[in-house]
Design an enzyme around this catalytic site. Structure first.
Site, PDB file in Angstrom:
ATOM      1  N   CYS A 168       6.437  -0.267  -3.846  1.00 14.40           N
ATOM      2  CA  CYS A 168       7.301  -0.780  -2.773  1.00 14.40           C
ATOM      3  C   CYS A 168       7.635  -2.466  -2.798  1.00 14.40           C
ATOM      4  O   CYS A 168       7.350  -3.146  -1.765  1.00 14.40           O
ATOM      5  CB  CYS A 168       6.198  -0.640  -1.548  1.00 14.40           C
ATOM      6  SG  CYS A 168       4.375  -1.092  -1.950  1.00 14.40           S
ATOM      7  N   GLY A 169       8.180  -2.732  -3.807  1.00 20.57           N
ATOM      8  CA  GLY A 169       8.734  -4.031  -3.975  1.00 20.57           C
ATOM      9  C   GLY A 169       7.747  -5.294  -3.948  1.00 20.57           C
ATOM     10  O   GLY A 169       6.622  -4.989  -4.604  1.00 20.57           O
TER      11      GLY A 169
END
Lengths: 287, 138
Positions: free
Chosen positions: A88-89
């Protein structure tokens, strides 16, 4: 020069990856919508509760309830809300770093500084750097109010027992789909009301009594604050994952384009080479 | 009556009500009370119980869980953990829950720490059944 076969293979593998990232994006988008709904639904409750509590607290003395009283801060607790899953980055990395920085800054002020983590990712980052007294996993997937209430009671019990004198929570607040705000909030002791609402101090009729109401509302407020922080974090996580997966899909597209170009060039080169060979063969027969 | 009360009922999961009503009745920590427009500022905690309000001469009932009730300048704010409108209540489920809670309570002594939990569950189920019955009786 890469062979035709090896380029083809790479194209296929990038395409597979793109399929996965695309699917994950879709899943996150759907989950985000649900998470967003529940956070927007929870906000009015949290806001109203905080309002009433402020009114009550403003009319009570500072030591009307143990949860309000300021003690000499010896031991602090930081609750770090991250996520259980990755991809998720910068969601977890940024949060963990911010938490780490916060700990380093504050460590000198307290005799003891402990950390409680919610979510596997934050725990994995912090466990080697500092002492994590407890870690919760799997509470974020099927989040409900009861879980938040249980967590809150653990914190409150610890606070009342003197295990810690100040409690902070750090989490990613959901701002918009594109951005998350790392927020540090003081949970305990309940920070004094910001004195902007001083104009009208309405004198209420209290039932059963001011003190009893305060005693009921204060723990409730902690529950709600934790619930809100968890909801915020969940929504932010899905938003972060969605953006990360979106850009991953875009990158994959770009890469496929480049590889296809390379593949076509290599194919053309091979054809040209073959033609040249045939022509020169024919020439030599003629000659 | 020209004046009305503005009621807002919120739970952590959603905003249940936001309406102009004529009269509200709820069960507070010290017993049932009624609120009419022009009431003095009032703050009370709510028990597991029934909350009903009158609007245009028809009455609506809700089953509510723990919460609190605030009146200020004809604005009523109700914060509760759960709230169900009478027509939303699953009567069968409530009856089953009531039976279960009763069974458990019989096995336990009041000193048991689970006693309170089941007692509360029984109360909730009872209120649900009551509220649902009222809605059905209309």
């Amino acid at each position: 020069m890469a062979t035709l076969k090896s380029i083809k293979k790479r194209i296929v593998s990038v395409k597979n990856t793109r399929q996965i990232t695309k699917a994950m994006k879709m899943v996150s988008a759907a989950k985000l919508r649900r998470a967003q709904d529940s956070i927007t639904a929870a906000r009015p409750y949290a806001k109203k509760l905080a309002e009433v509590l402020q009114k009550l607290a403003a009319q009570s003395e500072g030591d009307a309830h143990p949860l309000l009283a300021k003690r000499s801060a010896q031991k602090a607790l930081l609750i770090v809300i991250s996520s259980d899953r990755g991809l998720c980055g910068g969601f977890n990395a940024n949060l963990s770093k911010a938490a780490d920085r916060f700990i380093k800054e504050k460590k000198a002020d307290y005799a003891e500084f402990s950390v409680m983590t919610i979510g596997r990712k934050g725990y994995e980052f912090l466990k080697s750097r500092t002492s994590v007294r407890k870690n919760y996993e799997g509470v974020l997937a099927g989040l409900n109010y009861q879980t938040a209430a249980l967590l809150a009671h653990e914190v409150i019990d610890g606070y009342l027992a003197g295990d810690f004198d100040e409690v902070f929570v750090i989490y990613n607040a959901f701002k918009s789909v594109m951005s998350q705000d790392i927020t540090v909030q003081q949970l305990l002791p309940v920070p004094p009301a910001t004195t902007e609402s001083e104009e009208v101090v309405t004198d209420y009729i209290y039932e059963p009594s001011k003190g009893a109401l305060l005693a009921e509302l204060l723990p409730k407020n902690i529950e709600v604050q934790i619930f809100k922080a968890l909801l915020d974090s969940v929504a932010a996580e899905h938003a972060a994952r969605m953006t990360a997966m979106d850009s991953a899909s875009k990158n994959a597209n770009e890469m496929i384009g480049k590889l296809t170009l390379q593949y076509n060039r290599a194919r053309q080169a091979a054809i040209t080479k073959e033609l040249m060979e045939i022509i020169s063969g024919a020439e030599s027969v003629k000659g | 009556m020209a004046e009305k009360l503005k009621i807002e009922l919120v739970t952590p999961y959603k905003k249940v009500l936001s309406e102009e009503v004529d009269e509200i009745t709820a069960s507070g920590a010290l017993g049932e009370f009624g609120i009419l427009p022009g009431h003095a500022p009032f703050l009370s905690s709510l028990k597991i119980g029934e909350l009903s309000y009158k609007k245009d001469s028809s009455t609506f009932h809700l089953a509510v869980n723990w919460g609190y009730f605030e009146v200020a300048e004809d604005k009523v704010t109700v914060l509760v953990e759960t709230a169900e409108r009478a027509d939303e209540i699953d009567l069968e489920r409530a009856k089953i829950a009531m039976g279960l809670a009763e069974e458990e309570l019989k096995k336990l002594t009041p000193e048991d720490k689970n006693f309170r939990t089941y007692e509360a569950a029984l109360e909730r189920a009872l209120i649900r059944v009551q509220v649902a019955a009222k809605a059905a009786g209309k």
